[in-house]
Design a protein around this motif. Structure first.
Motif, PDB file in Angstrom:
ATOM      1  N   SER A  81       4.004 -13.311  -5.818  1.00 44.22           N
ATOM      2  CA  SER A  81       3.406 -13.302  -7.153  1.00 44.22           C
ATOM      3  C   SER A  81       2.682 -14.609  -7.477  1.00 44.22           C
ATOM      4  O   SER A  81       2.026 -14.700  -8.521  1.00 44.22           O
ATOM      5  CB  SER A  81       4.484 -13.032  -8.211  1.00 44.22           C
ATOM      6  OG  SER A  81       5.450 -14.082  -8.228  1.00 44.22           O
ATOM      7  N   GLN A  82       2.815 -15.607  -6.601  1.00 39.79           N
ATOM      8  CA  GLN A  82       2.046 -16.830  -6.805  1.00 39.79           C
ATOM      9  C   GLN A  82       0.552 -16.496  -6.772  1.00 39.79           C
ATOM     10  O   GLN A  82       0.121 -15.695  -5.939  1.00 39.79           O
ATOM     11  CB  GLN A  82       2.384 -17.857  -5.726  1.00 39.79           C
ATOM     12  CG  GLN A  82       3.816 -18.366  -5.782  1.00 39.79           C
ATOM     13  CD  GLN A  82       4.163 -19.263  -4.608  1.00 39.79           C
ATOM     14  OE1 GLN A  82       3.295 -19.792  -3.938  1.00 39.79           O
ATOM     15  NE2 GLN A  82       5.462 -19.417  -4.339  1.00 39.79           N
ATOM     16  N   PRO A  83      -0.250 -17.089  -7.670  1.00 40.82           N
ATOM     17  CA  PRO A  83      -1.659 -16.685  -7.802  1.00 40.82           C
ATOM     18  C   PRO A  83      -2.430 -16.661  -6.488  1.00 40.82           C
ATOM     19  O   PRO A  83      -3.162 -15.708  -6.213  1.00 40.82           O
ATOM     20  CB  PRO A  83      -2.225 -17.735  -8.772  1.00 40.82           C
ATOM     21  CG  PRO A  83      -1.053 -18.141  -9.595  1.00 40.82           C
ATOM     22  CD  PRO A  83       0.130 -18.084  -8.682  1.00 40.82           C
ATOM     23  N   VAL A  84      -2.251 -17.682  -5.644  1.00 41.81           N
ATOM     24  CA  VAL A  84      -3.013 -17.729  -4.392  1.00 41.81           C
ATOM     25  C   VAL A  84      -2.592 -16.601  -3.457  1.00 41.81           C
ATOM     26  O   VAL A  84      -3.445 -15.963  -2.800  1.00 41.81           O
ATOM     27  CB  VAL A  84      -2.859 -19.107  -3.713  1.00 41.81           C
ATOM     28  CG1 VAL A  84      -1.406 -19.384  -3.328  1.00 41.81           C
ATOM     29  CG2 VAL A  84      -3.769 -19.215  -2.504  1.00 41.81           C
ATOM     30  N   ASN A  85      -1.296 -16.299  -3.406  1.00 37.45           N
ATOM     31  CA  ASN A  85      -0.817 -15.232  -2.528  1.00 37.45           C
ATOM     32  C   ASN A  85      -1.178 -13.857  -3.074  1.00 37.45           C
ATOM     33  O   ASN A  85      -1.524 -12.941  -2.311  1.00 37.45           O
ATOM     34  CB  ASN A  85       0.694 -15.339  -2.336  1.00 37.45           C
ATOM     35  CG  ASN A  85       1.093 -16.598  -1.601  1.00 37.45           C
ATOM     36  OD1 ASN A  85       0.368 -17.086  -0.741  1.00 37.45           O
ATOM     37  ND2 ASN A  85       2.249 -17.151  -1.931  1.00 37.45           N
TER      38      ASN A  85
ATOM     39  N   SER B 207      -4.617  -9.058  -2.534  1.00 43.51           N
ATOM     40  CA  SER B 207      -5.515  -8.069  -3.137  1.00 43.51           C
ATOM     41  C   SER B 207      -6.864  -7.984  -2.431  1.00 43.51           C
ATOM     42  O   SER B 207      -7.607  -7.025  -2.622  1.00 43.51           O
ATOM     43  CB  SER B 207      -5.745  -8.403  -4.617  1.00 43.51           C
ATOM     44  OG  SER B 207      -6.439  -9.648  -4.749  1.00 43.51           O
ATOM     45  N   GLN B 208      -7.183  -8.988  -1.619  1.00 42.78           N
ATOM     46  CA  GLN B 208      -8.467  -9.018  -0.921  1.00 42.78           C
ATOM     47  C   GLN B 208      -8.363  -8.334   0.442  1.00 42.78           C
ATOM     48  O   GLN B 208      -7.275  -8.025   0.928  1.00 42.78           O
ATOM     49  CB  GLN B 208      -8.928 -10.473  -0.725  1.00 42.78           C
ATOM     50  CG  GLN B 208      -9.265 -11.207  -2.008  1.00 42.78           C
ATOM     51  CD  GLN B 208      -9.604 -12.664  -1.747  1.00 42.78           C
ATOM     52  OE1 GLN B 208      -9.190 -13.239  -0.735  1.00 42.78           O
ATOM     53  NE2 GLN B 208     -10.342 -13.269  -2.658  1.00 42.78           N
ATOM     54  N   SER B 209      -9.516  -8.157   1.071  1.00 44.08           N
ATOM     55  CA  SER B 209      -9.546  -7.667   2.442  1.00 44.08           C
ATOM     56  C   SER B 209      -8.844  -8.662   3.357  1.00 44.08           C
ATOM     57  O   SER B 209      -8.923  -9.878   3.156  1.00 44.08           O
ATOM     58  CB  SER B 209     -10.992  -7.476   2.899  1.00 44.08           C
ATOM     59  OG  SER B 209     -11.061  -7.357   4.314  1.00 44.08           O
TER      60      SER B 209
ATOM     61  N   ALA C 272       0.821  -1.219   0.000  1.00 42.79           N
ATOM     62  CA  ALA C 272       0.000   0.000   0.000  1.00 42.79           C
ATOM     63  C   ALA C 272       0.850   1.262   0.000  1.00 42.79           C
ATOM     64  O   ALA C 272       0.460   2.282  -0.585  1.00 42.79           O
ATOM     65  CB  ALA C 272      -0.928  -0.001   1.201  1.00 42.79           C
ATOM     66  N   THR C 273       2.018   1.207   0.645  1.00 43.45           N
ATOM     67  CA  THR C 273       2.896   2.380   0.707  1.00 43.45           C
ATOM     68  C   THR C 273       3.828   2.476  -0.495  1.00 43.45           C
ATOM     69  O   THR C 273       4.597   3.440  -0.604  1.00 43.45           O
ATOM     70  CB  THR C 273       3.738   2.353   1.994  1.00 43.45           C
ATOM     71  OG1 THR C 273       4.446   1.097   2.079  1.00 43.45           O
ATOM     72  CG2 THR C 273       2.850   2.512   3.222  1.00 43.45           C
ATOM     73  N   GLY C 274       3.778   1.480  -1.386  1.00 45.12           N
ATOM     74  CA  GLY C 274       4.562   1.527  -2.600  1.00 45.12           C
ATOM     75  C   GLY C 274       6.007   1.113  -2.473  1.00 45.12           C
ATOM     76  O   GLY C 274       6.796   1.289  -3.410  1.00 45.12           O
ATOM     77  N   VAL C 275       6.398   0.536  -1.336  1.00 41.36           N
ATOM     78  CA  VAL C 275       7.793   0.127  -1.153  1.00 41.36           C
ATOM     79  C   VAL C 275       8.028  -1.319  -1.577  1.00 41.36           C
ATOM     80  O   VAL C 275       9.163  -1.794  -1.550  1.00 41.36           O
ATOM     81  CB  VAL C 275       8.235   0.318   0.321  1.00 41.36           C
ATOM     82  CG1 VAL C 275       8.116   1.766   0.736  1.00 41.36           C
ATOM     83  CG2 VAL C 275       7.418  -0.569   1.259  1.00 41.36           C
ATOM     84  N   PHE C 276       6.970  -2.011  -1.967  1.00 44.45           N
ATOM     85  CA  PHE C 276       7.105  -3.424  -2.332  1.00 44.45           C
ATOM     86  C   PHE C 276       6.187  -3.717  -3.511  1.00 44.45           C
ATOM     87  O   PHE C 276       5.004  -3.325  -3.515  1.00 44.45           O
ATOM     88  CB  PHE C 276       6.732  -4.314  -1.142  1.00 44.45           C
ATOM     89  CG  PHE C 276       6.765  -5.793  -1.436  1.00 44.45           C
ATOM     90  CD1 PHE C 276       7.961  -6.434  -1.696  1.00 44.45           C
ATOM     91  CD2 PHE C 276       5.600  -6.549  -1.444  1.00 44.45           C
ATOM     92  CE1 PHE C 276       8.006  -7.795  -1.965  1.00 44.45           C
ATOM     93  CE2 PHE C 276       5.629  -7.907  -1.701  1.00 44.45           C
ATOM     94  CZ  PHE C 276       6.839  -8.531  -1.966  1.00 44.45           C
ATOM     95  N   ASP C 277       6.734  -4.412  -4.507  1.00 41.82           N
ATOM     96  CA  ASP C 277       5.962  -4.819  -5.682  1.00 41.82           C
ATOM     97  C   ASP C 277       5.775  -6.333  -5.641  1.00 41.82           C
ATOM     98  O   ASP C 277       6.707  -7.079  -5.950  1.00 41.82           O
ATOM     99  CB  ASP C 277       6.690  -4.422  -6.962  1.00 41.82           C
ATOM    100  CG  ASP C 277       5.925  -4.845  -8.219  1.00 41.82           C
ATOM    101  OD1 ASP C 277       4.734  -5.238  -8.092  1.00 41.82           O
ATOM    102  OD2 ASP C 277       6.515  -4.781  -9.309  1.00 41.82           O
ATOM    103  N   PRO C 278       4.599  -6.819  -5.233  1.00 49.67           N
ATOM    104  CA  PRO C 278       4.407  -8.270  -5.106  1.00 49.67           C
ATOM    105  C   PRO C 278       4.548  -9.016  -6.423  1.00 49.67           C
ATOM    106  O   PRO C 278       4.950 -10.180  -6.436  1.00 49.67           O
ATOM    107  CB  PRO C 278       2.986  -8.389  -4.543  1.00 49.67           C
ATOM    108  CG  PRO C 278       2.312  -7.113  -4.898  1.00 49.67           C
ATOM    109  CD  PRO C 278       3.386  -6.066  -4.887  1.00 49.67           C
ATOM    110  N   ALA C 279       4.244  -8.354  -7.539  1.00 53.02           N
ATOM    111  CA  ALA C 279       4.330  -9.030  -8.838  1.00 53.02           C
ATOM    112  C   ALA C 279       5.760  -9.388  -9.204  1.00 53.02           C
ATOM    113  O   ALA C 279       5.994 -10.284 -10.012  1.00 53.02           O
ATOM    114  CB  ALA C 279       3.723  -8.140  -9.923  1.00 53.02           C
ATOM    115  N   ALA C 280       6.736  -8.705  -8.595  1.00 52.30           N
ATOM    116  CA  ALA C 280       8.143  -8.969  -8.901  1.00 52.30           C
ATOM    117  C   ALA C 280       8.780  -9.949  -7.915  1.00 52.30           C
ATOM    118  O   ALA C 280       9.981 -10.236  -8.017  1.00 52.30           O
ATOM    119  CB  ALA C 280       8.927  -7.658  -8.882  1.00 52.30           C
ATOM    120  N   ASN C 281       7.989 -10.469  -6.970  1.00 52.32           N
ATOM    121  CA  ASN C 281       8.527 -11.374  -5.957  1.00 52.32           C
ATOM    122  C   ASN C 281       8.023 -12.795  -6.198  1.00 52.32           C
ATOM    123  O   ASN C 281       6.818 -13.005  -6.392  1.00 52.32           O
ATOM    124  CB  ASN C 281       8.105 -10.895  -4.567  1.00 52.32           C
ATOM    125  CG  ASN C 281       8.690 -11.748  -3.457  1.00 52.32           C
ATOM    126  OD1 ASN C 281       8.049 -12.660  -2.956  1.00 52.32           O
ATOM    127  ND2 ASN C 281       9.927 -11.451  -3.071  1.00 52.32           N
TER     128      ASN C 281
END
Length: 353
Positions: free
Chosen positions: A243-247, A252-254, A230-239
């Motif tokens: 980046s695994q679909p379930v994670n 992205s959910q509540s 949320a603060t922009g310091v981490f890009d999950p798509a690059a990890n």
């Protein structure tokens, strides 16, 4: 708690609301019975007192006796707590065993003691979350050192054979604990044994309702991952991990959609409930020095980091791993115990009580 339960049932789902109640039960039992996994191990090591460990073995045996047949009967709906045997598991389990003694709490212990209002554990909780997130973000590099495929006893041998092997293993651990303690040491504690039975029932309920075994560590890492994203310091798509679909979906959910987070919140609430009803002078811990605070908080970070490397803590790796037939749980226990042998000495060196 009532308002939160109603909010979950109304805005999220009935399943999440019921899981919250299960978490409250877990927190209430852990805090009410003072069912500490860390304390049980420490008392066995330092005082030759096997009562806490024997209660833990009872918890594992009951949970396994119910969980393994359920996993075999509903393979598509229920999953085991499987983790790959790996170098990260060996290192993570050992470090976790040491750190939990210094911090005076594993995953569940940190939660319920924070819920009881113990200052050090309240400070450790966010550091645990940071460590869990950092461990998950770097997990791929650790696994690249060498890892095997997860092995599940239920899938490999069938439920009854897996249960028989598990009970034999637990009996061997019980025999070793009693031998270590000596013939005259008492091994039965009514309060702890009742706590073990109740926790086993709640663990099975968690499996049935959530479709997966009881866990703690994933929720911690998720909380910090959400903040970092949320603060922009981490890009999950690059990890590789996040980046695994379930994670990625969970991220992205509540947070209230995550089953581990809901039971974690429930444990905090259940312990707080116990604390509100039992105000005793003996529950107030001694004040700590600045050095003890620093050591304890550093141990909290290591708890989170190492538990992610080890695919769980005393709950996710030991209780859920062993009771659902994962080989990695059996690897975790001796490594974590060896770490605890070091941790109790470090704890004593810094004057923790």
């Amino acid at each position: 708690m009532a308002a939160f339960f109603i909010g979950l049932a109304w805005f999220v789902s009935t399943r999440q609301a019921v899981l919250f109640l299960v978490g409250i039960g877990m927190g209430g039992v852990l805090a009410g019975a003072r069912f500490g996994f860390t304390t049980g191990w420490r008392r066995l090591i330092e005082q030759r007192d096997p009562r806490g460990v024997m209660a833990q073995l009872l918890l594992l045996g009951i949970a396994a006796a119910v969980s393994m047949p359920l996993l075999a009967a509903f393979p598509g709906d229920l999953g085991a707590a499987l983790g790959p045997p790996s170098f990260s598991l060996l290192i993570g389990a050992f470090v976790f065993g040491a750190a939990m003694q210094i911090a005076d709490g594993c995953g569940s212990g940190t939660l319920y003691k924070a819920g009881l209002g113990i200052p050090l554990n309240m400070a450790i909780l966010p550091m645990f979350a940071l460590g869990s997130f950092m461990g998950s973000a770097q997990l791929e590099q650790w696994l690249s050192l060498g890892a095997l495929k997860p092995v599940g006893l239920v899938t490999q041998f069938g439920p009854w054979e897996a249960l028989g092997l598990t009970l034999l293993g637990l009996a061997a651990l019980g025999w070793a604990a009693l031998r270590w303690s000596g013939k005259s040491a008492p091994w039965f504690d009514r309060r702890l044994f009742i706590g073990a039975v109740l926790l086993a029932v709640l663990a099975v309920l968690n499996l049935l309702i959530a479709g997966q075994p009881w866990g703690v560590v994933y929720g911690f890492g998720l909380w910090f991952a959400k903040i970092a994203t949320a603060t922009g310091v981490f890009d999950p798509a690059a990890n590789p991990f996040w980046s695994q679909p379930v994670n990625l979906t969970t991220l992205s959910q509540s947070v209230f959609m995550d089953v581990t987070s809901i039971t974690n919140i429930g444990i905090l609430a259940g312990a707080l409930w116990i604390a509100a009803g039992k105000r005793t002078a003996s529950a107030v811990p001694a004040s700590l020095t600045a050095k003890q605070w620093a050591v304890g908080i550093a141990a909290g970070f290591l708890l989170g980091y190492s538990s992610r490397l080890a695919f769980g803590c005393n709950i996710g790796a030991m209780v859920s791993g062993i009771s659902t037939g994962s080989i990695h749980g059996w690897i975790w226990v001796p490594l974590a115990f060896c770490g605890s042998l070091i941790g109790v000495r470090v704890r004593r060196h810094f004057g923790f009580h």
